[in-house]
Design an enzyme around this catalytic site. Structure first.
Site, PDB file in Angstrom:
ATOM      1  N   ASN A  62       0.810  -1.225   0.000  1.00 49.60           N
ATOM      2  CA  ASN A  62       0.000   0.000   0.000  1.00 49.60           C
ATOM      3  C   ASN A  62       0.838   1.266   0.000  1.00 49.60           C
ATOM      4  OD1 ASN A  62       0.338  -1.045   2.594  1.00 49.60           O
ATOM      5  ND2 ASN A  62      -1.814  -0.978   3.090  1.00 49.60           N
TER       6      ASN A  62
ATOM      7  N   HIS B 184      -3.851  -8.483   7.553  1.00 52.76           N
ATOM      8  CA  HIS B 184      -3.747  -7.589   8.715  1.00 52.76           C
ATOM      9  C   HIS B 184      -4.942  -7.957   9.588  1.00 52.76           C
ATOM     10  CE1 HIS B 184      -3.244  -3.621  10.803  1.00 52.76           C
ATOM     11  NE2 HIS B 184      -4.552  -3.642  10.859  1.00 52.76           N
TER      12      HIS B 184
ATOM     13  N   HIS C 153       1.844  -9.519  12.267  1.00 53.09           N
ATOM     14  CA  HIS C 153       1.935  -8.849  13.579  1.00 53.09           C
ATOM     15  C   HIS C 153       0.863  -9.292  14.571  1.00 53.09           C
ATOM     16  CE1 HIS C 153      -1.195  -6.420  11.860  1.00 53.09           C
ATOM     17  NE2 HIS C 153      -0.394  -5.765  11.060  1.00 53.09           N
TER      18      HIS C 153
ATOM     19  N   ASP D   7       7.782  -4.941  10.966  1.00 52.40           N
ATOM     20  CA  ASP D   7       6.604  -4.095  10.743  1.00 52.40           C
ATOM     21  C   ASP D   7       7.002  -2.623  10.736  1.00 52.40           C
ATOM     22  OD1 ASP D   7       3.956  -3.655  10.123  1.00 52.40           O
ATOM     23  OD2 ASP D   7       3.344  -3.442  12.217  1.00 52.40           O
TER      24      ASP D   7
ATOM     25  N   HIS E 145       7.391   7.239   9.409  1.00 51.32           N
ATOM     26  CA  HIS E 145       6.596   8.468   9.434  1.00 51.32           C
ATOM     27  C   HIS E 145       7.521   9.623   9.743  1.00 51.32           C
ATOM     28  CE1 HIS E 145       2.752   6.583   8.970  1.00 51.32           C
ATOM     29  NE2 HIS E 145       3.023   5.731   9.946  1.00 51.32           N
TER      30      HIS E 145
END
Lengths: 316, 434
Positions: free
Chosen positions: B105, B190, B243, B316, B320
């Site tokens: 994504n 997910h 995760h 994971d 940011h």
């Protein structure tokens, strides 16, 4: 009145949670003296002379903003109201941008209301001013809890040992959270009453008793505190309709009769008449102390501004 | 994938006086490794350096296969201000990682062979890592229609996933699991029931209630895991849960494996190193997706690492920038960086005696490699010379702001760690360490 220790450690009022009972008592004592002063018509215009207070409201509020404005002016501060509309937030101005603007204006006391939990705490890390949380998301509204406590104390003479039922939309209520922390700290028995869809997860862990039935929840209560039910909660499907909510959780004479005969009725405002409270109760001078809550709001905010100004002086 | 990275003119490399660790074979012995033409040509005790080889004395440090990280988000394409593939590769090398599976994504999403190949090429251009992108499980990663698995696989997709988004529609997930079988591939989920998790910022419970944050019930994870296990049973397809963070979901996965279903899973370091209290004081760097859990769940994750229920530890990594995180908690982006800390946080469980060193390394190397069908992740002749040299005890402190790579949003900021990467080799080429 003088204090030998800081009443609000850190120089901000961001939450009730974490305040010790002596701090709360000291704030209430000071507020009480301001309530008397306000009644006598005297003012104390030199305490905050030369200080700048900015009301920074990211959410609409007439009552709280006006109350802080009046409190600041009565103490002699220069008061500026900044309403940050959603549009300028949408243009990309962040909270951090706002903080740097405020620092450039040399603001001393910053009153913040924001739709997001934790926003005043974030601002407090970035501005040089003392920050007062005037309501953040569903987190806390500390001055509301203080003014509620002051109102209860004036009517009941104490907080300790009283049974207080907080009713309605507890899930989304910052007023409820601040009141739960304050009243529990002062050894009142706190109940929360509402449909399970409006009670936060693990609420009992906050030290309250949880009821889903108004009769059981109000039985023996000294204080009945109603919360505002926001219309959008109905849209979210948490409550099927306002008429159903009023039927089972709205405070009317019949339900109030389940509480103690001298129980007082409170509401942080603004009220949805006919949804969480019946007009006949809201306007009943024998039971409703809603008007006094507003009056105590100014006194409490003067006390908070006073205490924070002392901190400002202490730190130069 | 390794082929373009190999420098065939390089002299043979001989690393000796090392503690050789190969989780696949159980090797844990002092010895040396010889590298020629990008592959390991000899490995074991009692080797001597051939004529003309470049030699390196490891000083007794641990030498293991380069780490295989099966879950990493890249900022490129689309969010280069967060992290480029080049800066991602730099951070990976510093963390001892030599193979990375990238989530689809991005912007645009990797639902088209051309875009997927772009990411592959950008990875190759770094010369540091094998960057193996996942193809989108559904077109636009919007959970509606199954993407072109055949064409994407031909273009180099390692498997299929909607990345940080759950495939919420049961029919779509059924078709995805079923269709992926045709290409011998699997679907990475997910695991979070999307309607139940919508708008949530923290695990539902006392802490979220106190902070006034919208909560996500932990059962949202187990619920989707349970559904997808049922779909794996119907389709015979292979589902991989990313995760995994709750004891309840791990119990479901343990049972599904015992039943013989094709179900695998990974977890990420925050879920066995931190609990929800890390978000106290509104620490947005600790805002993750799924959110950090209560201590009982952290302990359940540790137990599932130890008993083999969990197949891999993946970072994971979610890059940011400061502006994505310097926001009120509920508005801040979820996710933390994890490349530089993957090995150190995992070794903390070795130092804490929850895992043996070889079991911990297996979760970072041979087990994910086997799951992904890769020939790396092992220390044996013929395998790619992807290597990490690390000191098991040497201490360091995680400091957001001075981590390798561009993104600095580590949930482990301030954490003291034992276990430091000294050197990393990709296809025999040194990519980290002096």
């Amino acid at each position: 009145m003088s204090f030998s220790y800081p009443i609000l450690p850190g120089g901000h009022l961001l939450a009730i949670e974490g305040l010790e009972p002596p701090h709360i008592s000291a704030l209430l004592e000071l507020a009480e003296s301001y309530a008397l002063l306000n009644k006598s018509g005297k003012t104390q215009r030199d305490l905050l002379k030369g200080r700048t207070l900015i009301n920074l409201f990211f959410e609409d509020s007439t009552r709280t903003r006006t109350s802080f404005e009046l409190a600041g002016k009565r103490l002699g501060a220069d008061v500026i109201n900044m309403s940050v509309s959603q549009s300028s937030v949408n243009k990309g101005e962040t909270l951090i941008d706002t903080a740097s603007t405020l620092n450039a204006m040399h603001c001393d006391l910053l009153v913040v209301r924001h739709a997001q939990s934790g926003a005043p705490a974030l601002l407090s890390q970035k501005v040089s001013a003392s920050v007062i949380n005037a309501g953040d998301g569903t987190h806390e509204h500390p001055t509301q809890a203080l003014l509620d406590a002051l109102t209860i104390r004036r009517r009941k003479g104490r907080l300790e040992g009283l049974t207080v039922a907080i009713c309605g939309d507890v899930l989304h209520s910052r007023v409820a959270r601040s009141n739960i922390h304050l009243l529990s700290a002062m050894n009142a028995r706190v109940r929360i009453v509402g449909p399970p869809t409006l009670i936060p997860a693990e609420a009992a862990r906050l030290g309250v008793e949880v009821f889903h039935d108004m009769r059981a929840g109000l039985e023996g209560a000294d204080v009945v505190m109603m919360l505002r039910l926001q219309k959008e909660r109905m849209v979210g499907g948490l409550v099927p309709s306002s008429r159903e909510f009023f039927r089972f959780y709205g405070l009317d004479a019949e339900k109030l009769a389940w509480a103690k005969p001298d129980a007082i009725v409170m509401h942080p405002g603004p009220m949805n008449r006919g949804i969480e409270i019946d007009s006949a109760i809201a306007d009943d001078p024998e039971r409703s102390v809603i008007g006094e809550q507003v009056e105590m709001g100014v006194a409490v905010r003067m006390a908070v501004l006073d205490v924070l100004a002392r901190e400002l002086r202490r730190n130069g | 994938m390794v082929e373009p990275l190999i420098d065939r003119r390089a002299a043979p490399l001989f690393i000796h006086n090392a503690r050789l660790l190969d989780p696949a074979s159980g090797l844990d012995a002092p010895g040396a490794v010889l590298v020629q033409g990008g592959v390991i040509t000899a490995c074991g005790p009692g080797l001597t350096a051939p004529e003309g080889a470049e030699t390196l004395d490891a000083g007794g440090a641990c030498l293991a296969p380069g780490l295989v990280d099966m879950r990493v988000a890249t900022g490129e394409p689309g969010h280069e201000y967060r992290e480029t593939i080049a800066s991602l590769a730099l951070a990976a090398s510093a963390g001892g990682i030599t193979t990375i599976c990238a989530l689809p994504n991005t912007t645009p999403v990797l639902d088209d062979p051309a875009v997927l190949q772009f990411v592959l090429r950008r990875g190759e251009a770094t010369g540091r890592i094998s960057l193996l992108p996942y193809g989108a499980a559904t077109k636009h990663c919007d959970g509606k229609e199954v993407a072109e698995y055949g064409l994407l696989k031909e273009a180099g997709a390692i498997a299929f996933s909607d990345g940080t988004k759950a495939i919420g529609n049961a029919r779509t997930m059924r078709l995805a699991l079923s269709y992926a079988k045709a290409f011998g591939s699997f679907v990475v989920q997910h695991p979070e029931e999307p309607a139940l998790a919508a708008g949530g910022a923290a695990t539902e419970g006392e802490l979220a209630t106190r902070l006034g944050l919208p909560g996500i019930p932990p059962a949202a994870e187990a619920m989707l895991v349970r559904r997808d296990i049922a779909l794996a049973r119907i389709t015979g397809g292979h589902v991989h849960f990313a995760h995994v963070s709750t004891g309840e979901a791990l119990a479901e996965i343990r049972a599904a494996k015992a039943e013989g279903l094709r179900v695998t899973c990974d977890t990420a370091p925050p879920y066995f190193d931190l609990n929800e209290t890390a978000i106290g004081d509104w620490r947005t760097y600790a805002k993750l997706s799924p959110p950090l859990r209560p201590e009982a769940d952290r302990l359940a994750v540790v137990a599932a690492l130890a008993d083999g229920t969990i197949d891999a530890i993946a970072s994971d990594h979610q890059p940011h920038d400061a502006d994505d995180k310097r926001l009120p908690f509920a508005q801040a982006e979820a996710g933390g960086t994890g490349l530089a800390t993957l090995l150190g946080i995992t070794l903390a469980r070795v130092h804490g005696r929850d895992l043996t060193l070889l079991a911990a390394l297996a979760l970072l190397t041979s087990r994910p490699a086997a799951l992904l069908g890769l020939d790396c992740g092992v220390l044996k002749p013929g395998a790619p010379a992807d290597l990490v040299l690390f000191h098991l005890e040497r201490g360091w402190q995680v400091k957001a702001g001075s981590l390798p790579g561009k993104a600095q949003n580590s949930p482990f900021d301030g954490r003291a760690l034992e276990g430091k990467v000294l050197g990393t080799w990709k296809a025999g080429r040194r990519v980290f360490g002096a």
